[in-house]
Design an enzyme around this catalytic site. Structure first.
Site, PDB file in Angstrom:
ATOM      1  N   ASP A  42      37.544  53.527  40.812  1.00 12.52           N
ATOM      2  CA  ASP A  42      38.081  52.299  40.215  1.00 12.52           C
ATOM      3  C   ASP A  42      38.175  52.463  38.700  1.00 12.52           C
ATOM      4  O   ASP A  42      37.171  52.640  38.022  1.00 12.52           O
ATOM      5  CB  ASP A  42      37.179  51.111  40.561  1.00 12.52           C
ATOM      6  CG  ASP A  42      37.779  49.771  40.202  1.00 12.52           C
ATOM      7  OD1 ASP A  42      38.662  49.722  39.324  1.00 12.52           O
ATOM      8  OD2 ASP A  42      37.362  48.766  40.801  1.00 12.52           O
ATOM      9  N   GLY A  69      39.660  53.093  44.932  1.00 14.16           N
ATOM     10  CA  GLY A  69      39.822  52.588  43.575  1.00 14.16           C
ATOM     11  C   GLY A  69      39.519  51.109  43.517  1.00 14.16           C
ATOM     12  O   GLY A  69      38.571  50.631  44.150  1.00 14.16           O
ATOM     13  N   HIS A  70      40.352  50.364  42.812  1.00 17.34           N
ATOM     14  CA  HIS A  70      40.106  48.946  42.569  1.00 17.34           C
ATOM     15  C   HIS A  70      40.268  48.098  43.829  1.00 17.34           C
ATOM     16  O   HIS A  70      39.617  47.064  43.962  1.00 17.34           O
ATOM     17  CB  HIS A  70      41.045  48.445  41.466  1.00 17.34           C
ATOM     18  CG  HIS A  70      40.705  47.097  40.953  1.00 17.34           C
ATOM     19  ND1 HIS A  70      39.516  46.833  40.289  1.00 17.34           N
ATOM     20  CD2 HIS A  70      41.375  45.924  41.003  1.00 17.34           C
ATOM     21  CE1 HIS A  70      39.481  45.557  39.951  1.00 17.34           C
ATOM     22  NE2 HIS A  70      40.597  44.983  40.368  1.00 17.34           N
ATOM     23  N   PHE A  71      41.110  48.513  44.747  1.00 17.03           N
ATOM     24  CA  PHE A  71      41.357  47.734  45.967  1.00 17.03           C
ATOM     25  C   PHE A  71      40.613  48.357  47.140  1.00 17.03           C
ATOM     26  O   PHE A  71      41.185  48.661  48.187  1.00 17.03           O
ATOM     27  CB  PHE A  71      42.862  47.631  46.227  1.00 17.03           C
ATOM     28  CG  PHE A  71      43.584  46.939  45.109  1.00 17.03           C
ATOM     29  CD1 PHE A  71      43.494  45.564  44.966  1.00 17.03           C
ATOM     30  CD2 PHE A  71      44.299  47.656  44.177  1.00 17.03           C
ATOM     31  CE1 PHE A  71      44.132  44.911  43.917  1.00 17.03           C
ATOM     32  CE2 PHE A  71      44.948  47.019  43.128  1.00 17.03           C
ATOM     33  CZ  PHE A  71      44.862  45.636  42.997  1.00 17.03           C
ATOM     34  N   VAL A  72      39.324  48.499  46.965  1.00 19.63           N
ATOM     35  CA  VAL A  72      38.467  49.217  47.909  1.00 19.63           C
ATOM     36  C   VAL A  72      38.573  48.657  49.329  1.00 19.63           C
ATOM     37  O   VAL A  72      38.579  49.407  50.293  1.00 19.63           O
ATOM     38  CB  VAL A  72      37.002  49.236  47.404  1.00 19.63           C
ATOM     39  CG1 VAL A  72      36.413  47.857  47.295  1.00 19.63           C
ATOM     40  CG2 VAL A  72      36.134  50.115  48.263  1.00 19.63           C
TER      41      VAL A  72
END
Length: 93
Positions: A42, A69-72
Site C-alpha cells: 500500500d 496494495g491500498h484495496f486489500v
C-alpha cells in the site's frame, strides 16, 4: 472540458478534506477491539501508518496482507476474509 474540470475540482476537494481530517489525538480513547488491516504494498497508507495505529489504539490487532496494495479487500479477498475471521474468532473467546 467543463465536466473534466469539475471532476478534478471534486477530487482535489476530496483529497484536501482527507488531508485536513485528523483524529490521531483520540486514538487512545478507542475502547472497542480494533482490527487494522493493510496491504504490504500500500503506497497510499503504508504499513508504517498501520503500525502507528496499532501501537496507539488499545487492544488493536494488526494484519498485514501480502501481495496487496491500498484495496486489500479486493486484491486479496481470501486473505482479507481470513484476517477478519481470525479477529472475530478471538473476540468470541
Amino acid at each position: 472540458n467543463v465536466e473534466l474540470m469539475l471532476a478534478h475540482q471534486r477530487v482535489h476537494a476530496d483529497l484536501s478534506a482527507c488531508d485536513r481530517f485528523d483524529a490521531l489525538s483520540g486514538l487512545a480513547n478507542i475502547t472497542t477491539p480494533t482490527l487494522v488491516v493493510v496491504g504490504r504494498q500500500d503506497r497510499a497508507t503504508p504499513v508504517k501508518y498501520a503500525e502507528y495505529l496499532q501501537s496507539r489504539i488499545p487492544n488493536a490487532t494488526l494484519e498485514v496482507i501480502e501481495d496487496a496494495g491500498h484495496f486489500v479487500m479486493w486484491e486479496q479477498p481470501e486473505a482479507f476474509n481470513r484476517a477478519v475471521e481470525r479477529f472475530l474468532g478471538r473476540l468470541g473467546k
